[in-house]
Design a protein around this motif. Structure first.
Motif, PDB file in Angstrom:
ATOM      1  N   VAL A 331      47.160  48.517  40.980  1.00 24.57           N
ATOM      2  CA  VAL A 331      48.461  47.850  40.883  1.00 24.57           C
ATOM      3  C   VAL A 331      48.538  46.702  41.894  1.00 24.57           C
ATOM      4  CG1 VAL A 331      50.949  48.159  41.161  1.00 24.57           C
ATOM      5  CG2 VAL A 331      49.609  49.890  39.952  1.00 24.57           C
ATOM      6  N   ILE A 332      47.971  46.895  43.093  1.00 23.76           N
ATOM      7  CA  ILE A 332      47.931  45.795  44.072  1.00 23.76           C
ATOM      8  C   ILE A 332      47.160  44.605  43.491  1.00 23.76           C
ATOM      9  CG2 ILE A 332      47.092  45.092  46.337  1.00 23.76           C
ATOM     10  CD1 ILE A 332      47.500  47.977  47.264  1.00 23.76           C
ATOM     11  N   ALA A 333      46.015  44.882  42.882  1.00 21.36           N
ATOM     12  CA  ALA A 333      45.231  43.809  42.260  1.00 21.36           C
ATOM     13  C   ALA A 333      46.039  43.114  41.162  1.00 21.36           C
ATOM     14  CB  ALA A 333      43.933  44.371  41.695  1.00 21.36           C
ATOM     15  N   ALA A 334      46.799  43.901  40.392  1.00 27.27           N
ATOM     16  CA  ALA A 334      47.644  43.297  39.357  1.00 27.27           C
ATOM     17  C   ALA A 334      48.718  42.404  39.970  1.00 27.27           C
ATOM     18  CB  ALA A 334      48.292  44.399  38.517  1.00 27.27           C
ATOM     19  N   GLY A 335      49.247  42.773  41.130  1.00 32.15           N
ATOM     20  CA  GLY A 335      50.227  41.936  41.809  1.00 32.15           C
ATOM     21  C   GLY A 335      49.651  40.579  42.194  1.00 32.15           C
ATOM     22  N   TYR A 336      48.392  40.572  42.651  1.00 30.98           N
ATOM     23  CA  TYR A 336      47.753  39.296  42.969  1.00 30.98           C
ATOM     24  C   TYR A 336      47.539  38.464  41.701  1.00 30.98           C
ATOM     25  CZ  TYR A 336      46.865  40.374  47.847  1.00 30.98           C
ATOM     26  OH  TYR A 336      47.015  40.637  49.176  1.00 30.98           O
ATOM     27  N   GLY A 337      47.170  39.136  40.601  1.00 28.77           N
ATOM     28  CA  GLY A 337      47.033  38.406  39.350  1.00 28.77           C
ATOM     29  C   GLY A 337      48.339  37.782  38.904  1.00 28.77           C
ATOM     30  N   ALA A 338      49.439  38.528  39.086  1.00 24.43           N
ATOM     31  CA  ALA A 338      50.750  37.984  38.730  1.00 24.43           C
ATOM     32  C   ALA A 338      51.104  36.790  39.612  1.00 24.43           C
ATOM     33  CB  ALA A 338      51.817  39.071  38.845  1.00 24.43           C
ATOM     34  N   ALA A 339      50.762  36.867  40.902  1.00 27.29           N
ATOM     35  CA  ALA A 339      51.067  35.758  41.811  1.00 27.29           C
ATOM     36  C   ALA A 339      50.311  34.494  41.417  1.00 27.29           C
ATOM     37  CB  ALA A 339      50.723  36.158  43.245  1.00 27.29           C
ATOM     38  N   LEU A 340      49.068  34.649  40.961  1.00 28.23           N
ATOM     39  CA  LEU A 340      48.301  33.482  40.541  1.00 28.23           C
ATOM     40  C   LEU A 340      48.952  32.769  39.356  1.00 28.23           C
ATOM     41  CD1 LEU A 340      44.672  34.908  40.870  1.00 28.23           C
ATOM     42  CD2 LEU A 340      45.610  32.947  42.130  1.00 28.23           C
ATOM     43  N   GLY A 341      49.574  33.530  38.469  1.00 31.74           N
ATOM     44  CA  GLY A 341      50.196  32.929  37.294  1.00 31.74           C
ATOM     45  C   GLY A 341      51.630  32.514  37.490  1.00 31.74           C
ATOM     46  N   LEU A 342      52.280  32.989  38.579  1.00 28.27           N
ATOM     47  CA  LEU A 342      53.715  32.735  38.762  1.00 28.27           C
ATOM     48  C   LEU A 342      53.999  31.982  40.061  1.00 28.27           C
ATOM     49  CD1 LEU A 342      55.045  36.259  37.662  1.00 28.27           C
ATOM     50  CD2 LEU A 342      55.010  34.164  36.297  1.00 28.27           C
TER      51      LEU A 342
END
Length: 565
Positions: A331-342
């Motif tokens: 989930v932490i990794a997914a948060g970084y992925g979301a930050a890259l797109g947002l």
């Protein structure tokens, strides 16, 4: 539980208390920016050195006692900072505040002594999430006070909160027993402290001194040498500060490695998102928020950690804390992925921060459970303190690595050198990669060992009929696991029990029970959980008495058969 959670919030609040004041510290304390950076560094150093020592003292003298002791330097340090007008008193006060950081792992360990087993998991998850709440809420609160009031109010407020926590612990937290014997390993404490000071000082000041400078390299090399000498001493001393043999167990060792990586991943997000929010809009990737506004955008991420604590506890209860740690890292990794797109929207970074913090909440709630499941009760405080130290090392290394990345990938605007968008994206990718590495490390954790059934006794061996047994049959009962209980059919035949049959059994049909106040909704959720636990204990006792009386019946019958002509 509530008092210990508040203690965790206050303890973590001290770490972010002065962040909004960084730019104003040189003017306030009449010193250079390089010198005033020690106001933050000293808290990190003292907290890292004190945490394992305080944890060991908690095992020796009781965790509640040491929590009260830790509250004293928190109060004293806050008062010293509030009264200081120069650099040296401020550094001294911040150092005293660092001594209070050890209260957090002590509170986590105390839960194992104070609560019934079925409530320990949710309590640990709540206590662990409180650390993130303090860090997240500390930024907007401190920024608001620094912007609209005198900066000394921050430290008077922290002193009042520390007094409140001490009083609540004194009144509401029961005394915890001293589980360990022996004495404090002073040589080990000094050796570990020296190694940590060299490591963290080199890592935190390396960017200012130069990573290739003799001072930085000397400190890092000295840390390695001191750590090796300290490890040799700990393996030889009778009562070590940290039992390295226990720490080397796969479950403890790999959990600590994962803790370093999760600490790194957690801090990278905080460093990057706050800067993007505050950089000018003219850059094309900055969002132009003030310190207060940026703190408010990030505040929901701290609340998210508390929101997922109960979910993490249920996941750990159903699938084990290893699963919670693995899911949390993903989930932490997914948060970084979301930050890259947002990255282009404040609300997008808020969502990314909430996702990442949810993962941190799951991971932080699972780590103490994994540690305490692999160490004896006499070492819970010291083992949890060492685990907290591993997280601190992760955050320190993160600050150094991300600082180097952002310092190398820059743009120059109006004569000012600022981190570039490429630098921020690279930092986010590093955080994502470290979180995935934590998930891979979690996969290598050993599976919990299934309970082993006791070895067959003469009464359980079917090769010889019970009627020919010349001696009383020993009965082995293992309360820790229902699967380890010997089957009653293997003890005796049902028709051989005589008057003891059903003597200690419930006479209600299976699955039937009378309505209770708990089922009618009169009792609270906590009282219902306690009642269910007492019911299970009562049923356990009935079954043990049943087995005991069956064994006695067998013995009497065999004795009568032996005397029959």
């Amino acid at each position: 539980m509530s008092v210990l959670a508040v203690a965790g919030i206050v303890g973590s609040l001290m770490q972010t208390l002065v962040v909004p004041l960084i730019g104003e510290l040189p003017r306030m304390l009449h010193a250079s920016a390089a010198d005033t950076s020690w106001v933050i560094t000293v808290t990190l150093l003292v907290g890292a050195v004190a945490t394992p020592v305080v944890g060991k003292l908690g095992d020796l003298y009781g965790k509640r006692t040491m929590m009260l002791v830790c509250a004293l330097p928190l109060i004293a340090g806050s008062v010293v900072c509030a009264l200081s007008g120069s650099l040296i008193p401020m550094i001294a006060g911040r150092g005293l505040q660092g001594l209070g950081v050890g209260m957090i792992p002590l509170g986590v360990s105390a839960l194992r002594d104070l609560l019934p087993p079925q409530r320990v998991g949710p309590a640990i998850a709540l206590m662990s999430s409180s650390m993130g709440i303090g860090g997240a809420l500390g930024l907007p609160i401190s920024a608001a006070v620094a912007e609209y009031a005198d900066w000394r109010v921050l430290f008077w407020g922290s002193a009042a909160l520390s007094v409140l926590v001490a009083v609540l612990i004194w009144l509401l937290v029961p005394a915890t027993p001293a589980n360990a014997g022996g004495r404090l390993d002073l040589v080990g404490a000094i050796g570990l402290g020296a190694a940590l000071v060299c490591l963290l000082l080199g890592v935190s000041k390396g960017a200012d001194w130069g990573w290739s400078s003799g001072t930085t390299l000397g400190l890092l090399g000295g840390a390695v040498v001191l750590a090796l000498l300290w490890a040799l001493w700990e393996l030889r001393v009778r009562h070590p500060l940290v039992d390295l043999r226990t720490t080397a167990r796969p479950q403890v060792l790999l959990t600590n490695v994962a803790s370093i990586l999760v600490g790194f991943a957690m801090y990278a997000q905080s460093l990057v998102l706050m800067q993007i929010l505050q950089l000018p809009v003219a850059l094309g990737y900055g969002l132009g928020q003030s310190m207060l506004a940026a703190g408010l955008w990030m505040a929901p991420s701290g609340l998210m950690m508390m929101a997922v604590s109960s979910l993490g506890a249920r996941l750990s209860a159903a699938r084990g804390p290893k699963t919670s740690l693995f899911v949390g890292a993903l989930v932490i990794a997914a948060g970084y992925g979301a930050a890259l797109g947002l990255m282009d929207w404040s609300w997008g970074l808020m969502i990314a921060g909430c996702v990442g913090s949810a993962g941190v909440g799951l991971a932080y709630g699972a780590m103490p459970a994994l540690i305490m499941g692999a160490v004896p009760r006499t070492e819970t405080a010291s083992a949890n303190s060492f685990n907290t130290l591993m997280r601190s090392i992760g955050t320190s290394v993160c600050a150094a690595v991300i600082g180097v990345v952002l310092a190398q990938l820059t743009v120059t605007v109006g004569g000012h050198t600022l981190p570039s968008e490429t630098g921020f994206r690279t930092a986010l990718l590093i955080g994502c990669g470290v979180a995935l590495a934590a998930a891979l490390v979690t996969l290598t954790l050993p599976k919990p060992r299934p309970a082993t059934a006791p070895s067959p006794t003469p009464a359980q061996t079917p090769a010889q009929p019970l009627t020919e047994t010349p001696a009383p049959a020993p009965v082995t009962v293992a309360r820790s696991d229902e699967a380890a209980r010997p089957p009653l059919q293997a003890l005796v035949q049902a028709d051989a029990l005589g008057p003891w049959e059903d003597a200690f059994r419930s006479h209600e049909p299976e699955g039937h029970h009378h309505p209770t106040p708990a089922e009618a909704g009169v009792l609270s959720l906590e009282e219902r959980a306690e009642l269910l636990w007492l019911r299970r204990e009562n049923a356990e006792l009935r079954r043990e008495l049943d087995v005991l009386m069956r064994g006695a019946g067998v013995w009497l019958k065999n004795l009568a058969d032996d005397r029959t002509p």
